[in-house]
Design a protein around this motif. Structure first.
Motif, short mmCIF file in Angstrom:
data_model
loop_
_atom_site.label_atom_id
_atom_site.label_comp_id
_atom_site.label_asym_id
_atom_site.label_seq_id
_atom_site.Cartn_x
_atom_site.Cartn_y
_atom_site.Cartn_z
N GLY A 120 46.43 27.64 -68.23
CA GLY A 120 45.01 26.90 -68.12
C GLY A 120 44.38 27.30 -67.15
N VAL A 121 45.09 27.27 -65.92
CA VAL A 121 44.21 27.29 -64.86
C VAL A 121 43.53 28.69 -64.61
N SER A 122 44.29 29.90 -65.09
CA SER A 122 43.45 31.44 -65.12
C SER A 122 42.26 31.29 -65.95
N ARG A 123 42.33 30.41 -67.19
CA ARG A 123 41.14 30.21 -68.13
C ARG A 123 40.10 29.68 -67.55
N ILE A 124 40.43 28.67 -66.69
CA ILE A 124 39.20 27.48 -66.04
C ILE A 124 38.55 28.71 -65.08
N ILE A 125 39.43 29.25 -64.01
CA ILE A 125 38.75 30.06 -63.02
C ILE A 125 37.89 31.25 -63.77
N ALA A 126 38.37 31.83 -65.16
CA ALA A 126 37.26 32.74 -65.55
C ALA A 126 36.32 32.22 -66.31
N ALA A 127 36.17 31.02 -66.66
CA ALA A 127 34.98 30.30 -67.40
C ALA A 127 33.98 29.91 -66.18
N ALA A 128 34.47 29.51 -65.03
CA ALA A 128 33.74 29.17 -63.79
C ALA A 128 33.36 30.58 -63.33
#
Length: 142
Positions: free
Chosen positions: A3-11
Motif C-alpha cells: 500500500g505504501v509503494s502504491r501511494i508513493i507511485a500515485a504521488a
C-alpha cells in the motif's frame, strides 16, 4: 508495504503530471507587439528566440508574417530541385582599371564617302600616298 509503494507511485505520477502541465507554459515564446507594415500592431515572437533558416520555425514565421506575399515571391519562385547557375559577371567602370594608353598608327586613312545618283555609296581610303575608291564588299591592298 504494498500500500505504501502504491501511494508513493500515485504521488510521483501526480507530481509528474503537474510538472508536464506547467512546463508547456514555461517553454512557450513570449509575445510582444511590434509595428507592422500597415501601421497596425502585430504580436511577434520575442527577439531572443533563434530561428534557423530553412527550418519549420522559419516557415511558420513566414506564414504568420504581417507583410504581403509579394515580398516572399522570389523565394517561392526558386526551383529547389535544380542546381543554381552562377550569375554572369557584370563589368562596370568601377571593376575595370586602365593599364596603359598609347597611340597606334593606322596604315590607312578613311577620308569619307561619295554617294552616286543611282544610290550606291563609294568609300575613299588613302593608303601610303595612293587613293582607293571602294564599294561595300570590295577589297584593296589584298
Amino acid at each position: 508495504m504494498k500500500g505504501v509503494s502504491r501511494i508513493i507511485a500515485a504521488a510521483a505520477f501526480i507530481i509528474w503530471l503537474l510538472v508536464m502541465w506547467k512546463s508547456s507554459s514555461v517553454f512557450e515564446p513570449k509575445q510582444i507587439p511590434f509595428q507592422g507594415e500597415e501601421g497596425k500592431e502585430t504580436p511577434a515572437v520575442k527577439e531572443d528566440t533563434v530561428v534557423v533558416p530553412n527550418s519549420f520555425l522559419s516557415a511558420e514565421a513566414l506564414l504568420k508574417s504581417p507583410y504581403a506575399i509579394s515580398r516572399y515571391q522570389p523565394l517561392l519562385d526558386v526551383n529547389m530541385f535544380i542546381k543554381p547557375e552562377p550569375l554572369p559577371e557584370v563589368f562596370t567602370p568601377e571593376k575595370l582599371a586602365l593599364i596603359s594608353v598609347s597611340a597606334v598608327p593606322l596604315p590607312f586613312m578613311y577620308n569619307g564617302f561619295i554617294e552616286r545618283s543611282d544610290g550606291t555609296t563609294i568609300g575613299q581610303i588613302n593608303w601610303s600616298g595612293k587613293t582607293y575608291f571602294v564599294k561595300k564588299g570590295d577589297k584593296f591592298k589584298d
